[in-house]
Scaffold this motif. Sequence first.
Motif, PDB file in Angstrom:
ATOM      1  N   TRP A  72       0.841  -1.208   0.000  1.00  0.00           N
ATOM      2  CA  TRP A  72       0.000   0.000   0.000  1.00  0.00           C
ATOM      3  C   TRP A  72       0.871   1.251   0.000  1.00  0.00           C
ATOM      4  O   TRP A  72       0.364   2.362   0.182  1.00  0.00           O
ATOM      5  CB  TRP A  72      -0.898   0.018   1.238  1.00  0.00           C
ATOM      6  N   SER A  73       2.197   1.057  -0.205  1.00  0.00           N
ATOM      7  CA  SER A  73       3.159   2.171  -0.126  1.00  0.00           C
ATOM      8  C   SER A  73       3.036   2.829   1.238  1.00  0.00           C
ATOM      9  O   SER A  73       2.982   2.155   2.244  1.00  0.00           O
ATOM     10  CB  SER A  73       2.929   3.157  -1.272  1.00  0.00           C
ATOM     11  N   ASP A  74       2.939   4.144   1.268  1.00  0.00           N
ATOM     12  CA  ASP A  74       2.820   4.820   2.567  1.00  0.00           C
ATOM     13  C   ASP A  74       1.374   5.200   2.870  1.00  0.00           C
ATOM     14  O   ASP A  74       1.098   6.019   3.735  1.00  0.00           O
ATOM     15  CB  ASP A  74       3.703   6.077   2.593  1.00  0.00           C
ATOM     16  N   ARG A  75       0.468   4.607   2.123  1.00  0.00           N
ATOM     17  CA  ARG A  75      -0.960   4.941   2.316  1.00  0.00           C
ATOM     18  C   ARG A  75      -1.537   4.117   3.480  1.00  0.00           C
ATOM     19  O   ARG A  75      -1.120   2.992   3.732  1.00  0.00           O
ATOM     20  CB  ARG A  75      -1.759   4.650   1.053  1.00  0.00           C
ATOM     21  N   HIS A  76      -2.549   4.681   4.132  1.00  0.00           N
ATOM     22  CA  HIS A  76      -3.258   3.953   5.181  1.00  0.00           C
ATOM     23  C   HIS A  76      -4.559   3.416   4.580  1.00  0.00           C
ATOM     24  O   HIS A  76      -5.456   4.187   4.244  1.00  0.00           O
ATOM     25  CB  HIS A  76      -3.585   4.862   6.371  1.00  0.00           C
ATOM     26  N   PRO A  77      -4.677   2.096   4.404  1.00  0.00           N
ATOM     27  CA  PRO A  77      -5.836   1.553   3.690  1.00  0.00           C
ATOM     28  C   PRO A  77      -7.174   1.835   4.378  1.00  0.00           C
ATOM     29  O   PRO A  77      -8.202   1.973   3.713  1.00  0.00           O
ATOM     30  CB  PRO A  77      -5.549   0.056   3.637  1.00  0.00           C
ATOM     31  N   GLY A  78      -7.161   1.945   5.724  1.00  0.00           N
ATOM     32  CA  GLY A  78      -8.418   2.211   6.420  1.00  0.00           C
ATOM     33  C   GLY A  78      -9.041   3.513   5.979  1.00  0.00           C
ATOM     34  O   GLY A  78     -10.258   3.597   5.755  1.00  0.00           O
ATOM     35  N   ALA A  79      -8.229   4.547   5.856  1.00  0.00           N
ATOM     36  CA  ALA A  79      -8.740   5.851   5.424  1.00  0.00           C
ATOM     37  C   ALA A  79      -9.235   5.787   3.984  1.00  0.00           C
ATOM     38  O   ALA A  79     -10.239   6.422   3.627  1.00  0.00           O
ATOM     39  CB  ALA A  79      -7.636   6.908   5.560  1.00  0.00           C
ATOM     40  N   LEU A  80      -8.559   5.004   3.135  1.00  0.00           N
ATOM     41  CA  LEU A  80      -8.973   4.903   1.729  1.00  0.00           C
ATOM     42  C   LEU A  80     -10.336   4.211   1.603  1.00  0.00           C
ATOM     43  O   LEU A  80     -11.147   4.572   0.758  1.00  0.00           O
ATOM     44  CB  LEU A  80      -7.922   4.119   0.943  1.00  0.00           C
ATOM     45  N   LEU A  81     -10.582   3.211   2.456  1.00  0.00           N
ATOM     46  CA  LEU A  81     -11.849   2.488   2.368  1.00  0.00           C
ATOM     47  C   LEU A  81     -13.031   3.297   2.893  1.00  0.00           C
ATOM     48  O   LEU A  81     -14.187   2.927   2.692  1.00  0.00           O
ATOM     49  CB  LEU A  81     -11.761   1.164   3.142  1.00  0.00           C
ATOM     50  N   GLU A  82     -12.741   4.406   3.588  1.00  0.00           N
ATOM     51  CA  GLU A  82     -13.819   5.269   4.052  1.00  0.00           C
ATOM     52  C   GLU A  82     -14.396   6.111   2.918  1.00  0.00           C
ATOM     53  O   GLU A  82     -15.471   6.689   3.053  1.00  0.00           O
ATOM     54  CB  GLU A  82     -13.314   6.196   5.158  1.00  0.00           C
TER      55      GLU A  82
END
Length: 532
Positions: A72-82
């Motif tokens: 996910w690189s430096d991304r936070h997947p939880g925030a993306l799924l929101e």
Amino acid sequence: MTDISLEEYKALRTLQRAVDDALEESLREREPLTQTFRRCFPLVLSLTGARAVAITTRDEELVEQTWGEGDWSDRHPGALLEGAAGVRRLDADTLASQPLDVAGARVGSLGLLFAGDATAPEAAARLLRLLDTVAEQLDTVLCLVHTASEKHQLILQCNGHLANPVFEAGMDLAVLTLAQRVRLPGFLLLYRDAVQPHLLHYRTYRGGHLEFESGEQPQAGLEAAIRQHGPRLLLGEDSALRQLFPGRTTEAVLISGAAAAHGPLGKIVVWNDGGFSTYAMDLIRVLASTLSQRLQDYNRERIHLSQFFPNAVIDALLQDPAYAQHLRAQDQEVGILFADINGFTRICEQGFDSPRSIGRFVDEWSQRAVGCIWEHGGVFDKMVGDCVIGLFGPPFFKSTPRERAQAAVRAACDIQAFTAALGAREEVAALCERVKLPGLGVAVGVNLAHANCGLFGPNRQYTAFSSGMNQAARLQSLAGFRETLVMDSVHDALAGAEDAFFQGLRFGPLTETPVKNVAQPLRHYRLEPLTP
């Protein structure tokens, strides 16, 4: 719907079976969600070609968190799924996401991250089909986990409520908590009295809120059914209860008890025009199981307290969340009564043909003596042989010392009166004549003194300790046939009483009597017998 190629169809079927098999294996092994996802995610990445996968859902403690795997690189997947569901560009990558739900109940969100731009209509549709295939397998499993977790949390909440020292208050909160989770138009708890098992108590609820209760807010139909059928209402599927809720679906759950001598402890009846789901009935049955244990504990406490206090006092105690404070040891000035049958040893040795007959006689006399103590607000301390001991003031100590002395003297007069009346019965009079006694009498000693009162000993018996208790015992032993002796503290407390009963009492002269192992002589008065 866009047609898909045979090759894609086969790929989707392979993905479906692989995820399904992994989930089944995880369920068989009873793995937690973290281990379940560790098992499934590598398969999803391998069979979809995704760069990363993530899911946001609630864990076994119903706390929302995000699990992910891949780059996910430096991304936070939880925030993306929101964000909004669907297919969208994410820098140089493409994110496909969708909610997970079962029958409209949302249980989480799932996302797949693919390298490159796959937002063109056909490519996006293919990603959504992959996503939907994975979601189809996951959402049902997550729903099962969430349902089980919610049920567990609800059970813990209900158990916490039922641990309330005030049984009725805990029951009210438990039913309300249950009604907030499942539709519960009607709920009835019907249960036996702990001390008098032939008596039934009830509480009925509408929408989780108390509507009727035995005693305070009676329900006419239930009162009539209880009068007609009594404890039989607790047995089987009694139609008398069902008839109280015409045209409604009812379910009865028996609450069993460890001591089954009198049958079930109680019954839960619920009613609802549309019936109840399996989920709702599971919760109700679990509540019944927990309630069964709570009722046993509650009954055990009532039975224990019934050794010392009348029902009204027990009710008052158990309605107070801090009732244990009233039972702890405390130093108070109390009225003390000792009452012993005159010539009891002679009666036992010469008057009865068996120990069983002695037991029946003592049972009848002591039960009535304790009733006199309770009638005047006293506590039954204990019985030593045929001697009954009462305390006046406990457990709430709301009365004045004068009122405690008055209550003890009234109880003494009543015990004298009923004992003499018992001696007038033909069979008892014959017994007294046989052992050469002038009748059945009782020797009573009454004191007003400080004592340390409370529950003591391994059996937690309510009793008192003090020199004043010893004085009362010695005083009683000095009393003769049908004689009541009162310590000077009692005599002084009664002086100036405005009540006609006490104004009519007559006492002999002050007497000082030395007794063994007591430093000072006992200062006491003889209470003259009351004229009929």
